[in-house]
Design an enzyme around this catalytic site. Sequence first.
Site: not given
Length: 434
Positions: A91, A349, A49, A321, A394-395, A420
Amino acid sequence: MDKKTLKKASFVEGSISLPGSKSITNRLLIMAALSRGTTLVKDCLDSDDTQQMLNALKLLGVSCQKINKDIKVTGISHKFPKKNVDLFLGNAGTAFRPLVAVLAILGGSYELKGIPRMHERPIKDLVDALLSIGADIKYLDQVGYPPLKISESEISINDTIYINGDISSQYITALLIAAPLANENLTIQIDHGLISEPYIDITLKLLEKFTIYYDKSVKHLNRGDNHSRIFKLKAPAVFTSPKEIFVEGDASSASYFFAAGAISGSVEVIGINKSSIQGDLKFLDVLSSMGANVEYLEKSIKVSSNHKLKGMTIDCKEIPDAAMTLAILAMFTNGTTTLTNIKSWRIKETDRIKAMENELSKLGASVSSTDSSITIKPPKEIINGVEIDTYDDHRIAMCFSLISLAHKEITILDPKCVNKTYPNFFKDLESVIN
């Protein structure tokens, strides 16, 4: 597809040093680029990112020199050298949204696009706000979504820019960063609530480092408890380099290690402390309520397990998040856990509510959801050997890695999606799990 299998683990012990915050890195890079003077941005996050933001700034004519973990940015004093550029931003919402606002106000001819998922992430509220002040922005495919075409226009702000605040805080961040470029006295009014408000606080605190100061107030409406947030800016407001500025460790990334310590063992996270400007640190208050021990040290934070964590209902409006990590912690609790105010998960995402429901169910959990909440009842025993789809998110990958601490083998599909925001995540995790 690549796979990463994490072996059965019983506890964690040790310390890790956090990578820099993605949110702070990308904000600082664009602020430094707009500034008068040269800025050394220290301890930047090196991830997909942040690379998208750097690539875009270089295409726009900004000099960005990498020096180890630091980046030296030569500011362009509110005027990009290149005015006709096509930008691909993957993204990276923290790059895409601010650049749309900045380029629309500064003027020029630009096309902004990303991967297919970025083209599914709404941007209409931000575009509507920019159109209202004279920006020339056209949708190249589906109305309300990228890709976008920005053309030269004449910006005129009649005192107030209105925008809804209940979809994404990134729209507000984009306006707050871009508004000084109009060189007019103005007001930004945020209606219909404000999601992820701590991220707005990050933006405002960083803007002050570059001599941009907003006056904040609340306007109460004649409709029950409804109110609008008001941000006022007086011209001239000029981005001015602070010469040198540090990037904090990423509090969202820290949540995985904090959670690991809360589940079983003890982890010290270096590179962040109680003075952090990041709202995701409120995740620690939730851990304490669930039964973990939290210790704030001078340059770090240590989390240890105490007894079995308890399930509870948690309002996640301010930690969207880090709240994903709570969905995994729910698998280690007594009782049921409900996460509320997570509507923003739908436009990240991937549709994170749907993804979490799918993958937690594979592990044996009973899961239900609404448009803005998820409820998780852990199984008596988590199913072993499950493969987790990560949805290029990614999370999802980082969260589900914690299931290994249930003494279960877990396989993460497409593990490289962590690049990311945290390319070294698995290496760091494996350094503390036993």
